[in-house]
Write a protein that holds these residues in place. Sequence first.
Motif: not given
Length: 426
Positions: A233, A295-298, A345, A347
């Motif tokens: 992430l 990417t800004n979300y898992s 993605s 985290s």
Amino acid sequence: MIEKTNHQKTIYVFLLSIVTMFLVLACGTGPGGRDVPEWVVQRPAPDADSYYFVGSGVADIQPEAEDIASRALIGEIVRFIGVEISSETTATARSSLDSYEAELEEQVRQKGQAVVSGFTIADSYVVQKDDEVIVYLLGKYDRGRLESEQQRFQDIFQMKQDAVDVPAARGERLFEQGRFGQALPFLFEAAAAAQVSSIENAEIKFDRSTSIARQIIESLAIEPQVLQVQVDLNTQLPEPIGIRVYATRQGTRFPVSDLPFQVTYRELRNQRMVVRTARLLSDEDGFVYFDLPPTNYSGKQEIVFRLDLYSAIEPLREGGDRYMSRVDALEEAASSVSVSIPLISVSGARSRSTVVLAADIDQTGAVIDGQSTAQGILAELTSAEFSLVEYAMPVDRLAGMSNSELLALMRSENENKPEQAIERVI
């Protein structure tokens, strides 16, 4: 027998009188006793310096007859130039010819005013016959000037033919050379021009260009350079995601450059998932590389590479129902040239012990019985492959605690010593 002979003579004399009367009328005189000009009977042949044109008009009144004669004269000049206006004629050509005809009409009306260089009304002749007026006009046009106008208009109207033939020839030449990506724009340009053109065999030319374009599209294949991508992430991938585009022709497989591709992916914006796109071209080796933003979300998504010919195919729909089935077939072929590459993605929170506190509240903020919120959060965390340990604690004990206080409490009661606590609503 004698009576029959006399009757025949009488008829003969009568018919002879009719012919004589007709000839007298045809060779009669106009106003003021003027003899019929020779140019009224026979248009003058061009000489070394000029071309000659005759227009005539018949009406109840002279001004109307003059208008008809003027239009007929101008029509003769335009026919000599050798161009034809149709509903599909280009705006430039139509405007040029309309302007030219208007200038000729002004010249005829003003009789001597130099509106069109080299053209004059050399003579006119008016005949009053019973209740009708016949007007004859003789136009004289400088040979050099008229031939220059003729060439100018032929050049302009040739653009209509060239609008189809030039890009078609170039597209077919590139196709034969195996330069498919470069051929497609010219083939689509030729097809778009053909479907709105009045040139001979326009529909055949449309079919030929679109058929070659479809042949190119159906020969394409995509190979992803990776089968799956995994990234942490908010971390930039070390290298771009790539595909390679090939075409097969007569059993030979080769990479295709200059093909437009659209890449789609998702990202989180203001707590909402949105689709982003990027437009790229295949390089000389057939590769298409995409630098995915962090990417800004898992979770999982698909990075989709799709052949992007929408802007080239859509104008072909302007030809109407007549061409629609062929355009639909092109669009369907193009839409099938795509590939999806899975992206996971991950985290970093999965490697850190984290405290999550969840409770259901009513509209007043009071805690209520039920665990629907907690169960939903647990389901999402489980799908993201987190390892979970559940603790049950009285809500009144936790209410009002800050994150740091909650974290300290859990550390004191948990041997795993959680590293962080997340925001929560109690």
